[in-house]
Every structure is written in C-alpha cells, then in structure tokens.
Design a protein around this motif. Structure first.
Motif, mmCIF file in Angstrom:
data_model
loop_
_atom_site.group_PDB
_atom_site.id
_atom_site.type_symbol
_atom_site.label_atom_id
_atom_site.label_comp_id
_atom_site.label_asym_id
_atom_site.label_seq_id
_atom_site.Cartn_x
_atom_site.Cartn_y
_atom_site.Cartn_z
ATOM 1 N N GLU A 186 0.828 -1.206 0.000
ATOM 2 C CA GLU A 186 0.000 0.000 0.000
ATOM 3 C C GLU A 186 0.862 1.255 0.000
ATOM 4 O OE1 GLU A 186 -3.311 0.460 -0.105
ATOM 5 O OE2 GLU A 186 -3.635 -1.705 -0.317
ATOM 6 N N PRO A 187 0.943 1.943 -1.127
ATOM 7 C CA PRO A 187 1.770 3.152 -1.199
ATOM 8 C C PRO A 187 1.369 4.231 -0.195
ATOM 9 C CG PRO A 187 1.085 2.485 -3.391
ATOM 10 C CD PRO A 187 0.350 1.617 -2.411
ATOM 11 N N GLN B 214 4.109 6.825 1.743
ATOM 12 C CA GLN B 214 4.235 8.210 1.291
ATOM 13 C C GLN B 214 3.733 9.114 2.412
ATOM 14 O OE1 GLN B 214 1.783 7.932 -2.228
ATOM 15 N NE2 GLN B 214 3.584 7.756 -3.536
ATOM 16 N N GLU C 23 9.161 9.291 0.870
ATOM 17 C CA GLU C 23 8.634 8.064 0.283
ATOM 18 C C GLU C 23 9.597 6.909 0.464
ATOM 19 O OE1 GLU C 23 7.766 8.826 -3.820
ATOM 20 O OE2 GLU C 23 6.157 10.228 -3.333
ATOM 21 N N CYS D 34 8.962 2.253 -4.557
ATOM 22 C CA CYS D 34 8.212 2.698 -5.730
ATOM 23 C C CYS D 34 6.721 2.483 -5.500
ATOM 24 C CB CYS D 34 8.680 1.907 -6.946
ATOM 25 S SG CYS D 34 7.819 2.313 -8.459
ATOM 26 N N ALA D 35 5.912 3.472 -5.807
ATOM 27 C CA ALA D 35 4.462 3.388 -5.550
ATOM 28 C C ALA D 35 3.785 2.275 -6.354
ATOM 29 C CB ALA D 35 3.803 4.726 -5.855
ATOM 30 N N GLN D 36 4.354 1.903 -7.493
ATOM 31 C CA GLN D 36 3.713 0.893 -8.344
ATOM 32 C C GLN D 36 3.952 -0.537 -7.866
ATOM 33 O OE1 GLN D 36 5.602 3.380 -9.687
ATOM 34 N NE2 GLN D 36 4.024 4.591 -10.669
ATOM 35 N N PHE D 37 4.896 -0.748 -6.961
ATOM 36 C CA PHE D 37 5.250 -2.101 -6.542
ATOM 37 C C PHE D 37 5.270 -2.208 -5.022
ATOM 38 C CE2 PHE D 37 7.500 -1.254 -10.539
ATOM 39 C CZ PHE D 37 6.934 -2.253 -11.335
#
Length: 96
Positions: A27-28, A32, A65, A68-71
């Motif tokens: 969960e990004p 973040q 952060e 990576c937000a996508q992974f």
C-alpha cells in the motif's frame, strides 16, 4: 545522540508509521508521508529522519517516500523496516 525522550509522542507516531508499512507493504499510502503534516513534521525535523533515510526513505517533493508506488516493498526492505521498529522499541524500553 538521539535527542528524543521515551515519552515523546513522535516516537509513538514513528512506530505507528513503521507498523503500517510492515503490515501493508503493498500500500503506497503507508509509504508516502507528507513532510509538512502536523504529525510527521516533528519526526522529519529530528534525528529520527536519519533512521528513515537509513531504511530507504527519500524526499520526493512534499513527501518522504519509501519504495516505488507501483510495486510492493521487497521482503528485504520490509525486514529493514521491521528491524528499525524493533530497535526503536528496544531503545524506548532501555531509556524508560
């Protein structure tokens, strides 16, 4: 060197952030953290910032952060966050 006291509410907040990351590595939103938020700013402006940088947080605009937000985070990165959480808890117990 840690300019914190065990009763510092920032330590509880840091532990909550770390626990959320450990429990939700995909969960990004938990990785973040808005630097100027009222709860996170005292952490980012203290020696605790170095701890976060050591486990891989980077400053990206208005956020700190992790990953990576996508992974989702790798197992190794989750383990590093868990070790940091454990060390902060041990330090708190030793100092109180």
């Amino acid at each position: 060197r840690m300019a914190m006291i065990p009763e510092d509410p920032s330590i509880d907040t840091l532990q909550k952030y770390l626990t959320n990351i450990i429990n939700h590595p995909g969960e990004p939103k938990y990785r973040q953290l808005r630097i100027r938020s009222t709860k996170f700013a005292p952490i980012w402006q203290s020696p605790m910032r170095g701890l976060l940088l050591a486990v891989g947080f980077v400053e990206q605009g208005a956020y700190a952060e992790l990953g990576c937000a996508q992974f989702p985070l790798s197992r190794d990165r989750v383990q590093e966050v868990a070790v940091l959480s454990h060390l902060v808890n041990q330090w708190r117990k030793k100092e109180s």
